[in-house]
Design a protein around this motif. Structure first.
Motif, short mmCIF file in Angstrom:
data_model
loop_
_atom_site.label_atom_id
_atom_site.label_comp_id
_atom_site.label_asym_id
_atom_site.label_seq_id
_atom_site.Cartn_x
_atom_site.Cartn_y
_atom_site.Cartn_z
N ASP A 1 8.56 17.82 -4.16
CA ASP A 1 7.42 18.99 -4.01
C ASP A 1 7.61 20.20 -4.61
O ASP A 1 7.07 21.08 -4.32
CB ASP A 1 7.18 18.40 -2.78
CG ASP A 1 8.21 19.18 -1.43
OD1 ASP A 1 9.52 18.31 -1.72
OD2 ASP A 1 7.90 19.95 -0.62
N ASN B 1 -0.09 12.85 -5.93
CA ASN B 1 0.07 13.31 -4.40
C ASN B 1 0.95 14.39 -3.83
O ASN B 1 2.13 13.68 -3.93
CB ASN B 1 0.16 11.55 -4.07
CG ASN B 1 -0.57 11.44 -1.78
OD1 ASN B 1 -0.27 12.60 -1.91
ND2 ASN B 1 -1.06 10.59 -2.35
N ALA C 1 5.98 15.31 -1.78
CA ALA C 1 7.05 16.21 -1.04
C ALA C 1 8.15 14.91 0.45
O ALA C 1 9.68 15.08 -0.02
CB ALA C 1 6.74 15.86 0.33
N GLU C 2 7.78 13.58 -0.16
CA GLU C 2 8.70 12.35 0.85
C GLU C 2 9.25 12.44 -0.34
O GLU C 2 10.95 11.31 0.12
CB GLU C 2 7.65 11.40 0.83
CG GLU C 2 8.36 10.07 1.51
CD GLU C 2 7.07 8.86 1.48
OE1 GLU C 2 7.59 7.92 0.41
OE2 GLU C 2 5.48 9.08 1.99
N VAL C 3 9.07 12.16 -1.78
CA VAL C 3 10.79 11.51 -2.46
C VAL C 3 11.35 12.84 -3.41
O VAL C 3 12.24 13.04 -4.04
CB VAL C 3 9.67 10.69 -3.51
CG1 VAL C 3 9.67 9.59 -2.94
CG2 VAL C 3 9.03 11.83 -4.43
N GLY C 4 11.00 14.59 -2.28
CA GLY C 4 11.43 15.28 -3.03
C GLY C 4 11.80 15.98 -4.11
O GLY C 4 12.38 16.99 -4.31
N GLU D 1 1.21 14.87 -0.60
CA GLU D 1 2.41 13.72 0.25
C GLU D 1 3.58 12.80 0.10
O GLU D 1 4.91 13.20 0.39
CB GLU D 1 1.50 13.73 0.98
CG GLU D 1 0.36 14.19 1.78
CD GLU D 1 -0.18 13.57 2.43
OE1 GLU D 1 -0.20 12.23 2.54
OE2 GLU D 1 -1.22 13.88 3.44
N PHE D 2 3.34 12.48 -1.24
CA PHE D 2 4.27 11.16 -2.37
C PHE D 2 5.79 12.38 -2.80
O PHE D 2 6.58 12.04 -2.59
CB PHE D 2 3.81 10.12 -3.21
CG PHE D 2 4.42 9.38 -3.92
CD1 PHE D 2 5.35 8.48 -2.85
CD2 PHE D 2 4.98 10.29 -4.96
CE1 PHE D 2 6.53 8.21 -3.84
CE2 PHE D 2 5.95 9.85 -5.86
CZ PHE D 2 6.80 8.42 -5.34
N GLU E 1 3.22 7.01 -6.93
CA GLU E 1 3.54 5.97 -6.53
C GLU E 1 3.87 4.33 -6.75
O GLU E 1 5.15 4.09 -6.52
CB GLU E 1 2.10 5.79 -4.93
CG GLU E 1 2.33 6.79 -3.93
CD GLU E 1 1.22 8.16 -4.93
OE1 GLU E 1 0.56 8.52 -4.00
OE2 GLU E 1 0.94 8.19 -5.29
#
Length: 94
Positions: free
Chosen positions: A43, A33, A38-41, A35-36, A74
């Motif tokens: 990406d 995902n 990117a959220e956890v660095g 977005e996920f 996730e």
């Protein structure tokens, strides 16, 4: 025990992991995902490499023959608190 993994893209943000371990073979479908990631660095890394490293990470923590048929990154992060940090370190050292 040595594991053998082959990862291939099958769809946008989906990768088929074929594995061989302990005299058995199987498959798991990994969902990424953006977005996920990117959220956890994560990406900035190639998604296929993220899946490859994730498979290695999981194999260090559970038998490969116990991998679920469908894997969401996730869920791995929720189950293993150090997942994102460990994965980033692995990917940076490639």
């Amino acid at each position: 025990m040595e594991n053998s993994f082959v990862v291939e893209p099958v769809n946008v943000n989906e990768y088929l992991l074929r594995w061989a371990a302990e005299g058995q073979a199987g498959e798991s479908l990994f969902h990424t995902n953006p977005e996920f990631l990117a959220e956890v660095g994560l990406d900035g890394f190639d998604e296929q490499q993220v899946v490859e490293e994730t498979a290695d990470y999981l194999a260090e923590r559970q038998p490969v023959i116990d991998f679920p048929q469908t894997v969401d990154l996730e869920e791995i992060a929720a189950a293993y608190g150090d997942y994102a940090e460990q994965l980033k370190a692995r990917l940076e050292s490639r």
